[in-house]
Scaffold this motif. Structure first.
Motif, PDB file in Angstrom:
ATOM      1  N   GLY A  61       0.823  -1.253   0.103  1.00 11.48           N
ATOM      2  CA  GLY A  61      -0.060   0.008   0.087  1.00 11.48           C
ATOM      3  C   GLY A  61       0.801   1.270   0.032  1.00 11.48           C
ATOM      4  O   GLY A  61       2.046   1.171   0.142  1.00 11.48           O
TER       5      GLY A  61
ATOM      6  N   LEU B 228      -3.814   1.523 -12.051  1.00  7.46           N
ATOM      7  CA  LEU B 228      -3.401   0.542 -11.009  1.00  7.46           C
ATOM      8  C   LEU B 228      -4.400  -0.574 -10.881  1.00  7.46           C
ATOM      9  O   LEU B 228      -3.929  -1.807 -10.625  1.00  7.46           O
ATOM     10  CB  LEU B 228      -3.268   1.513  -9.658  1.00  7.46           C
TER      11      LEU B 228
ATOM     12  N   GLN C  74      -4.032  -3.981  -8.988  1.00 10.35           N
ATOM     13  CA  GLN C  74      -3.883  -3.304  -7.513  1.00 10.35           C
ATOM     14  C   GLN C  74      -5.203  -2.623  -6.747  1.00 10.35           C
ATOM     15  O   GLN C  74      -6.108  -2.379  -7.430  1.00 10.35           O
ATOM     16  CB  GLN C  74      -3.017  -2.340  -7.442  1.00 10.35           C
TER      17      GLN C  74
ATOM     18  N   VAL D  70      -7.312   0.002  -4.908  1.00  9.94           N
ATOM     19  CA  VAL D  70      -7.102   1.625  -4.801  1.00  9.94           C
ATOM     20  C   VAL D  70      -8.385   1.933  -4.202  1.00  9.94           C
ATOM     21  O   VAL D  70      -9.477   1.703  -4.393  1.00  9.94           O
ATOM     22  CB  VAL D  70      -7.195   1.945  -6.417  1.00  9.94           C
TER      23      VAL D  70
ATOM     24  N   ALA E  58      -3.706   2.483   3.358  1.00  9.75           N
ATOM     25  CA  ALA E  58      -2.251   2.130   2.818  1.00  9.75           C
ATOM     26  C   ALA E  58      -1.664   1.216   3.517  1.00  9.75           C
ATOM     27  O   ALA E  58      -1.142   0.349   2.917  1.00  9.75           O
ATOM     28  CB  ALA E  58      -1.380   3.540   2.892  1.00  9.75           C
TER      29      ALA E  58
ATOM     30  N   LYS F  19      -3.764   1.293  -2.335  1.00 10.80           N
ATOM     31  CA  LYS F  19      -3.132   2.474  -2.913  1.00 10.80           C
ATOM     32  C   LYS F  19      -4.117   3.573  -2.527  1.00 10.80           C
ATOM     33  O   LYS F  19      -5.170   3.618  -3.022  1.00 10.80           O
ATOM     34  CB  LYS F  19      -2.872   2.613  -4.345  1.00 10.80           C
TER      35      LYS F  19
ATOM     36  N   LEU G 292       5.757   5.629  -8.723  1.00 10.51           N
ATOM     37  CA  LEU G 292       5.354   4.342  -7.834  1.00 10.51           C
ATOM     38  C   LEU G 292       6.259   3.309  -8.385  1.00 10.51           C
ATOM     39  O   LEU G 292       6.688   2.724  -7.546  1.00 10.51           O
ATOM     40  CB  LEU G 292       3.880   4.134  -8.129  1.00 10.51           C
TER      41      LEU G 292
ATOM     42  N   LEU H  71       6.764   0.205  -5.615  1.00 13.12           N
ATOM     43  CA  LEU H  71       5.070   0.430  -5.168  1.00 13.12           C
ATOM     44  C   LEU H  71       4.101   0.299  -6.456  1.00 13.12           C
ATOM     45  O   LEU H  71       3.108   0.070  -5.900  1.00 13.12           O
ATOM     46  CB  LEU H  71       4.814   1.693  -4.436  1.00 13.12           C
ATOM     47  N   ALA H  72       4.591  -0.242  -7.505  1.00 14.88           N
ATOM     48  CA  ALA H  72       3.449  -0.383  -8.525  1.00 14.88           C
ATOM     49  C   ALA H  72       3.988  -1.592  -9.620  1.00 14.88           C
ATOM     50  O   ALA H  72       5.307  -1.818  -9.568  1.00 14.88           O
ATOM     51  CB  ALA H  72       3.147   0.801  -9.281  1.00 14.88           C
TER      52      ALA H  72
END
Ligand SMILES: Nc1ncnc2c1ncn2[C@@H]1O[C@H](COP(=O)(O)OS(=O)(=O)O)[C@@H](OP(=O)(O)O)[C@H]1O
Ligand SMILES: Nc1ncnc2c1ncn2[C@@H]1O[C@H](COP(=O)(O)OP(=O)(O)O)[C@@H](O)[C@H]1O
Length: 188
Positions: free
Chosen positions: A14, A38, A43, A45, A83, A88, A182, A187-188
């Motif tokens: 997150g 995302l 992911q 979100v 998070a 996200k 990110l 983070l992505a």
């Protein structure tokens, strides 16, 4: 650990992505475009939209310095909770005061939750041309006072993780630049 497991870990990390800037700068548009990207990558979100928050958990708050600070702290609290749990949290909220933003960053750091500050640095002249909600026109007509960036303060972030000049980019390019950041941070 297999590659699939590593990929899974990345996807479930997150982070809070705070998009700060003037009204009509492009915060909300970029947040929803980024959310789509995302989500397309699997992911989780949430977009903590300022207007929705003000209709509910910040109902009753106005636009004084104290109320804006309270609003930003409440949103920071919720974003950090999300998070911390693998979501996200995208936050398109003006957050005009540096000390309010700093307190949110510190809350994240204390909990070791990733936090990115994005300054959507569209100049006020461009924002007032866009005037998505008609606020600049209302202010000019004397129907509203205390509009951020016009007759109320906006303290620009001195060292954001990313600065976006949205007046020179498409929405897709702006969202892609946040996505790239990110990715860079794992983070992505
Ligand atoms: N006086 C004044 N100043 C700034 N903005 C105003 C004001 N009055 C209403 N609005 C509308 O409220 C939205 C801003 O709410 P935020 O929660 O993002 O602001 S803050 O961080 O608490 O300052 C903001 O949304 P955005 O345009 O999406 O930024 C405005 O539509
Ligand atoms: N690169 C860009 N990024 C974001 N918005 C853009 C961009 N270029 C033009 N725009 C337009 O600017 C407006 C921004 O409005 P909005 O996202 O509601 O701003 P904010 O949430 O900051 O008040 C939208 O009409 C959007 O289509």
């Amino acid at each position: 650990m297999t590659n699939d497991q590593i990929q899974e870990n990345h996807v479930t990390t997150g982070a809070t992505v705070w998009l700060t800037g003037l009204p009509s700068a492009g915060k909300t548009t970029i947040a929803y475009e980024l959310a789509d990207r995302l989500r397309a990558g699997g992911q989780r979100v949430e977009v903590l939209d300022g207007d929705e928050i003000r209709a509910f958990i910040s109902a009753g708050l106005g636009f004084s310095r104290a109320d804006r600070h309270t609003n930003v702290q409440r949103i920071g609290f919720v974003a950090e909770l999300l998070a911390r749990n693998g979501v996200k949290a995208l936050v398109p909220v003006i957050a005009p005061y540096a000390d309010s933003r700093e307190a949110v960053r510190e809350r994240h750091e204390k909990n070791r939750t990733p936090y990115l500050e994005i300054h959507v640095a569209t100049p006020v002249e461009v924002c007032s041309e866009r005037d998505v909600k008609g606020l600049y026109a209302k202010q000019a007509a004397g129907e509203l006072t205390g509009l951020t960036g016009v007759d109320d303060p906006y303290q620009e972030p001195e060292a954001p993780d990313l600065r976006i000049e949205s007046q020179h980019q498409t929405v897709q390019e702006s969202a892609a630049s946040v996505y790239a950041l990110l990715s860079e941070r794992g983070l992505a």
